[in-house]
Design a protein around this motif. Structure first.
Motif, mmCIF file in Angstrom:
data_model
loop_
_atom_site.group_PDB
_atom_site.id
_atom_site.type_symbol
_atom_site.label_atom_id
_atom_site.label_comp_id
_atom_site.label_asym_id
_atom_site.label_seq_id
_atom_site.Cartn_x
_atom_site.Cartn_y
_atom_site.Cartn_z
ATOM 1 N N SER A 1 43.815 26.668 48.649
ATOM 2 C CA SER A 1 44.827 27.545 49.222
ATOM 3 C C SER A 1 44.207 28.658 50.063
ATOM 4 O O SER A 1 43.305 29.361 49.599
ATOM 5 N N PRO A 2 44.725 28.870 51.277
ATOM 6 C CA PRO A 2 44.261 30.007 52.079
ATOM 7 C C PRO A 2 44.540 31.350 51.408
ATOM 8 O O PRO A 2 43.756 32.285 51.524
ATOM 9 N N VAL A 3 45.648 31.452 50.694
ATOM 10 C CA VAL A 3 45.997 32.691 50.008
ATOM 11 C C VAL A 3 44.975 32.973 48.899
ATOM 12 O O VAL A 3 44.485 34.101 48.764
ATOM 13 N N ALA A 4 44.618 31.950 48.131
ATOM 14 C CA ALA A 4 43.614 32.113 47.078
ATOM 15 C C ALA A 4 42.252 32.442 47.685
ATOM 16 O O ALA A 4 41.501 33.263 47.149
ATOM 17 N N ALA A 5 41.931 31.831 48.827
ATOM 18 C CA ALA A 5 40.650 32.106 49.493
ATOM 19 C C ALA A 5 40.574 33.560 49.933
ATOM 20 O O ALA A 5 39.532 34.208 49.775
ATOM 21 N N LEU A 6 41.649 34.096 50.469
ATOM 22 C CA LEU A 6 41.655 35.500 50.888
ATOM 23 C C LEU A 6 41.554 36.436 49.684
ATOM 24 O O LEU A 6 40.878 37.473 49.760
ATOM 25 N N ALA A 7 42.190 36.082 48.586
ATOM 26 C CA ALA A 7 42.083 36.908 47.375
ATOM 27 C C ALA A 7 40.638 36.943 46.889
ATOM 28 O O ALA A 7 40.104 38.017 46.558
ATOM 29 N N LEU A 8 39.980 35.797 46.866
ATOM 30 C CA LEU A 8 38.589 35.740 46.434
ATOM 31 C C LEU A 8 37.696 36.477 47.434
ATOM 32 O O LEU A 8 36.790 37.227 47.049
ATOM 33 N N HIS A 9 37.946 36.303 48.717
ATOM 34 C CA HIS A 9 37.218 37.034 49.768
ATOM 35 C C HIS A 9 37.293 38.539 49.540
ATOM 36 O O HIS A 9 36.291 39.247 49.594
ATOM 37 N N ASP A 10 38.503 39.048 49.276
ATOM 38 C CA ASP A 10 38.684 40.480 49.086
ATOM 39 C C ASP A 10 37.893 40.984 47.888
ATOM 40 O O ASP A 10 37.337 42.086 47.919
ATOM 41 N N THR A 11 37.815 40.177 46.839
ATOM 42 C CA THR A 11 37.005 40.555 45.673
ATOM 43 C C THR A 11 35.531 40.591 46.046
ATOM 44 O O THR A 11 34.832 41.565 45.754
ATOM 45 N N ILE A 12 35.052 39.541 46.690
ATOM 46 C CA ILE A 12 33.635 39.459 47.071
ATOM 47 C C ILE A 12 33.254 40.650 47.937
ATOM 48 O O ILE A 12 32.235 41.308 47.704
ATOM 49 N N ARG A 13 34.059 40.943 48.952
ATOM 50 C CA ARG A 13 33.728 41.991 49.909
ATOM 51 C C ARG A 13 33.934 43.397 49.338
ATOM 52 O O ARG A 13 33.372 44.355 49.851
ATOM 53 N N GLY A 14 34.719 43.520 48.277
ATOM 54 C CA GLY A 14 35.002 44.832 47.707
ATOM 55 C C GLY A 14 34.204 45.194 46.471
ATOM 56 O O GLY A 14 34.406 46.261 45.893
ATOM 57 N N LEU A 15 33.297 44.339 46.050
ATOM 58 C CA LEU A 15 32.562 44.578 44.804
ATOM 59 C C LEU A 15 31.598 45.755 44.864
ATOM 60 O O LEU A 15 31.342 46.398 43.857
ATOM 61 N N GLY A 16 30.989 45.980 46.014
ATOM 62 C CA GLY A 16 29.971 47.009 46.094
ATOM 63 C C GLY A 16 28.605 46.520 45.648
ATOM 64 O O GLY A 16 27.675 47.303 45.514
ATOM 65 N N THR A 17 28.494 45.233 45.397
ATOM 66 C CA THR A 17 27.209 44.619 45.071
ATOM 67 C C THR A 17 27.049 43.384 45.942
ATOM 68 O O THR A 17 28.043 42.816 46.398
ATOM 69 N N ASP A 18 25.816 42.990 46.182
ATOM 70 C CA ASP A 18 25.589 41.811 47.008
ATOM 71 C C ASP A 18 25.996 40.541 46.269
ATOM 72 O O ASP A 18 25.722 40.397 45.071
ATOM 73 N N VAL A 19 26.656 39.646 46.995
ATOM 74 C CA VAL A 19 27.025 38.345 46.453
ATOM 75 C C VAL A 19 26.358 37.282 47.319
ATOM 76 O O VAL A 19 26.677 37.134 48.499
ATOM 77 N N ALA A 20 25.398 36.590 46.717
ATOM 78 C CA ALA A 20 24.761 35.453 47.380
ATOM 79 C C ALA A 20 25.659 34.249 47.160
ATOM 80 O O ALA A 20 26.100 34.001 46.039
#
Length: 176
Positions: free
Chosen positions: A60-79
């Motif tokens: 789902s594109p909606v689920a992908a954007l939700a996960l994207h927002d988490t990854i980009r908002g963590l404040g820690t690097d995500v490999a």
């Protein structure tokens, strides 16, 4: 080393190593579970990298954007590490990782398609959902262009892209 007898034990052991695995279709439940694991690890230690292994066939594109927002908002690097065949909005999730820390395994394949099922019980519901998904797909395309340095060529939507080509397109930083 003890034998891990359940998927839950395996996931817990990987979390201890700061590794999260997304290995199913990316729906709302998968995005929520993956986001929760990422948030937990970031809360435990915001200075240490987290590795997200992605083996998802699409979703789902909606689920992908939700996960994207988490990854980009963590404040820690995500490999991010891509493995297997990734389609739909899932290559975008891999591209959402920290620049310089996005990897494609040698046999990873990418097909960033816009197609997917539109579900609804009433014709009006289908139209509303289709419009919503079209807007989410446009957001994904714009963000993918930002992360990759250029828009993905239309030709990649009609075929699978190799790990080496994914580096050339900027979806990942390296393969290996």
């Amino acid at each position: 080393m003890p034998v891990l007898s359940t998927p839950s034990e395996l996931a817990d052991r990987l979390l201890g190593e700061r590794i999260v695995v997304l290995a199913r279709e990316l729906d709302d439940d998968a995005a929520a579970e993956t986001s929760a694991r990422l948030l937990l690890l970031a809360a435990e230690d915001a200075r240490r990298d987290i590795t997200l292994h992605v083996l998802s066939p699409g979703g789902s594109p909606v689920a992908a954007l939700a996960l994207h927002d988490t990854i980009r908002g963590l404040g820690t690097d995500v490999a991010t590490v891509a493995a297997g065949s990734l389609a739909g909005p899932v290559p975008f999730v891999v591209a959402s990782g920290t620049p310089g820390k996005r990897l494609a395994r040698p046999h990873a394949a990418f097909r960033p398609t816009d197609d997917g099922p539109v579900r609804g019980s009433h014709p009006g519901d289908v139209r509303v959902r289709a419009d919503h998904l079209a807007a989410r797909r446009a957001e994904i395309a714009a963000l993918t262009e930002a992360y990759c340095g250029a828009a993905l060529p239309e030709s990649v939507r009609d075929r699978w892209v190799s790990a080496t080509e994914a580096v050339t397109l900027g979806i990942v930083d390296r393969n290996g």
